[in-house]
Design an enzyme around this catalytic site. Structure first.
Site, PDB file in Angstrom:
ATOM      1  CB  SER A   1      -0.283  83.959  -9.066  1.00 21.25           C
ATOM      2  OG  SER A   1       0.280  83.102  -8.359  1.00 21.25           O
TER       3      SER A   1
ATOM      4  CG  HIS B   1     -46.373  86.935 -25.071  1.00 20.19           C
ATOM      5  ND1 HIS B   1     -45.360  86.343 -25.937  1.00 20.19           N
ATOM      6  CD2 HIS B   1     -47.231  85.822 -24.715  1.00 20.19           C
ATOM      7  CE1 HIS B   1     -45.807  85.075 -26.406  1.00 20.19           C
ATOM      8  NE2 HIS B   1     -47.020  84.897 -25.655  1.00 20.19           N
TER       9      HIS B   1
ATOM     10  CB  SER C   1     -32.704 111.534  -9.076  1.00 18.46           C
ATOM     11  OG  SER C   1     -32.031 112.479  -9.809  1.00 18.46           O
TER      12      SER C   1
ATOM     13  CE  LYS D   1     -36.173 108.479 -11.612  1.00 15.61           C
ATOM     14  NZ  LYS D   1     -35.239 108.490 -12.641  1.00 15.61           N
TER      15      LYS D   1
ATOM     16  CD  GLU E   1     -31.560 100.762 -12.116  1.00 19.98           C
ATOM     17  OE1 GLU E   1     -31.339 101.414 -13.313  1.00 19.98           O
ATOM     18  OE2 GLU E   1     -31.436 101.360 -11.071  1.00 19.98           O
TER      19      GLU E   1
ATOM     20  CD  GLN F   1      -0.065  82.150 -11.593  1.00 22.21           C
ATOM     21  OE1 GLN F   1       0.610  81.174 -11.194  1.00 22.21           O
ATOM     22  NE2 GLN F   1       0.498  83.185 -12.254  1.00 22.21           N
TER      23      GLN F   1
ATOM     24  CE  LYS G   1      -4.667  79.563  -7.827  1.00 23.60           C
ATOM     25  NZ  LYS G   1      -4.447  79.515  -9.205  1.00 23.60           N
TER      26      LYS G   1
HETATM   27  N1  ARG Z   1       0.645  79.800  -8.792  1.00 20.09           N
HETATM   28  C1  ARG Z   1       0.476  78.559  -9.355  1.00 20.09           C
HETATM   29  C2  ARG Z   1      -1.114  78.517  -9.940  1.00 20.09           C
HETATM   30  O1  ARG Z   1      -1.737  79.341  -9.182  1.00 20.09           O
HETATM   31  C3  ARG Z   1       0.680  77.506  -8.557  1.00 20.09           C
HETATM   32  C4  ARG Z   1       1.085  75.982  -9.070  1.00 20.09           C
HETATM   33  C5  ARG Z   1       2.508  76.333  -9.816  1.00 20.09           C
HETATM   34  N2  ARG Z   1       2.988  75.251 -10.250  1.00 20.09           N
HETATM   35  C6  ARG Z   1       4.049  74.995 -11.175  1.00 20.09           C
HETATM   36  N3  ARG Z   1       4.425  73.989 -11.676  1.00 20.09           N
HETATM   37  N4  ARG Z   1       4.536  76.230 -11.798  1.00 20.09           N
HETATM   38  O2  ARG Z   1      -1.421  77.466 -10.868  1.00 20.09           O
END
Ligand code: ARG
Length: 463
Positions: free
Chosen positions: A28, A161, A282, A288, A295, A327, A330
């Site tokens: 990650s 409306h 444009s 334009k 938008e 994971q 994120k």
């Molecule tokens: N990179 C992992 C995450 O974002 C960190 C936690 C990993 N924990 C584990 N037991 N493998 O969730």
């Protein structure tokens, strides 16, 4: 090598394959490096606590805390070499710390796990985004208040409306968005309060036997208190989901406003002129001036909604406690946060720069029989007609004006009397759009006097 022995059928042919693919799906670091500052803050707080509780030597803790600052400056300076083999930000930081301070670095992971570590890091990151959104929303509201104050008594058509309904004031329309973004702001502050509990010290899932001081780490990281259940703490992503739902509602507001700006800036409406700074041209049509920022704001809601659905779906089937599925939280949140904050900033810029076309607003306000309700109300008030009958009389007058191709104030007194005997010249007072808006003084109504009160109230709220 493990693959070749574990699979005699194709292990030789694919010797390097499974490892590379496993790393690709597992690592990650490409995205969670964004958590570097939070990871290091969490580790520094943890190291200080380990020393204060006598779990590690003070000198080791000091070396780790110093070393972590070096790691941070390497990351911020761009010289840090991230490694996918080390999977994630936590192990990348720890490995580099070991190179810098030696074996003492190995003591940092005492009484914690990556599970409580990632929950803490991510919470700190989301909390920063809530604070940034707080500022972004406050700035947008301030820009809207300026528009509302300048045009508190400018008249424009109000729509239902998207058909002309009744005249309203420009200030009132701007203040409607102040209410919406004000609710977003209060949701941001709510969410921040609710999420501000520290997972650190929950360890892998069960807590730890080391005599840690969770109040100390919580306080050092600006949390109100430690989380109360270690199983929940390592497997909870409500704070991220709540962030996404607050962002989604706010993005929906931004999108509605963006839609109005697209309509209003068209040649057919000409209600507002967007500044050159927030428009594009444009390449083929020289006349334009396109509202691209509006938008794009309108469109960005898609990815923010998408992030919320995606993370809800990731979480919905997970047994307690941590699973690697999490994971996947994120990238969705990073993307939603980036785009929400960008959309807020772009909207604030557009609102600050845009010029309302007072003449066009006022011209449009009088069209479409926008004061028909005022006429009906006059019949109720001055001639004691039941509202339903007044509605009917007014409808006939509208039909008459429509047949003539004129607006209500252009009818003669004779025209009016033909429909209802009791009408006299004083009716013309209520047919003017300025009188119409000035009369709507109910609390929350469109009258300039009420709008100015709301502007003053919000200025006080923002301080
Ligand atoms: N990179 C992992 C995450 O974002 C960190 C936690 C990993 N924990 C584990 N037991 N493998 O969730």
């Amino acid at each position: 090598m493990a693959e070749t022995t574990s699979n005699q059928m194709w292990g030789g042919r694919f010797a390097a394959g499974p490892d590379a693919i496993m790393e690709a799906i597992n690592a990650s670091i490409d995205f969670d490096k964004r958590l570097a500052a939070q990871d290091i803050a969490g580790s520094r707080a943890h190291a200080a606590m380990l020393a204060a509780t006598g779990i590690v030597e003070a000198s080791d803790a000091e070396a780790m805390r110093e070393g972590l600052l070096t790691v941070l400056s390497e990351i911020e300076g761009g010289s840090f070499e991230f490694s996918a083999a080390l999977e994630d930000i936590h192990m990348n930081v720890e490995a580099r710390l070991k190179e810098i301070v030696g074996p003492a670095a190995g003591r940092l992971h005492t009484a914690r796990s990556r599970n409580d570590q990632v929950a803490t890091d991510f919470k700190l990151w989301v909390r920063d985004q809530l604070d940034a959104a707080d500022q972004g929303l406050t700035a947008l509201i301030a820009a809207l208040l300026d528009q509302a104050e300048a045009g508190a008594d400018w008249v424009m058509p109000g729509f239902t409306h998207l058909q002309t309904a009744q005249p309203v004031t420009w200030g009132h329309h701007m203040m409607a968005y102040v209410e919406m973004f004000g609710r977003d702001l209060s949701r941001v502050r709510d969410a921040r309060k609710r999420m501000n509990e520290c997972p650190l010290g929950s360890a892998a899932l069960a807590g730890t036997g080391f005599p840690i001081d969770r109040d100390m780490t919580a306080a050092a990281l600006g949390f109100d208190r430690p989380t109360a259940n270690s199983l929940d703490a390592v497997s909870d992503r409500d704070f991220a989901l709540e962030f996404l739902s607050v962002a989604s509602i706010s993005a929906m507001h931004l999108s509605r406003f963006a839609e109005e700006l697209v309509i209003w800036s068209s040649a057919q409406f000409r209600f507002v002129a967007l500044s050159d700074r927030f428009s594009t041209g444009s390449s083929i049509m020289p006349q334009k001036k396109n509202p691209d920022a509006a938008e794009l704001i309108r469109a960005k809601i898609g990815r923010i909604f998408g992030a919320q659905v995606a993370l809800m779906t990731v979480m919905k089937g997970l047994p307690l406690a941590y699973s690697k599925d999490m994971q996947e939280d994120k990238e969705q949140v990073f993307d939603a946060a980036d785009n929400w904050l960008l959309a807020l900033a772009a909207m604030t810029g557009m609102v600050g720069d845009m010029t309302a076309n007072r003449d066009a607003l006022e011209g449009a306000a009088g069209h479409g029989f926008s004061t028909a309700t005022d006429l009906a109300d006059w019949l109720v008030r001055e001639r004691n007609l039941p509202f339903r009958e007044a509605h009917h009389v007014t409808g006939s007058l509208v039909a008459k004006a429509e047949a003539r191709g004129c607006d209500l104030p252009d009818l003669t007194l004779e025209d009016m009397k033909e429909v209802h005997e009791g009408i006299d010249t004083s009716v013309f007072d209520v047919l003017g759009v300025h009188n119409s808006v000035a009369s709507r003084t109910s609390y929350g109504g469109t009258a300039p006097v009420r709008v100015r009160e709301q502007v003053a109230r919000w200025k006080e709220v923002l301080g």
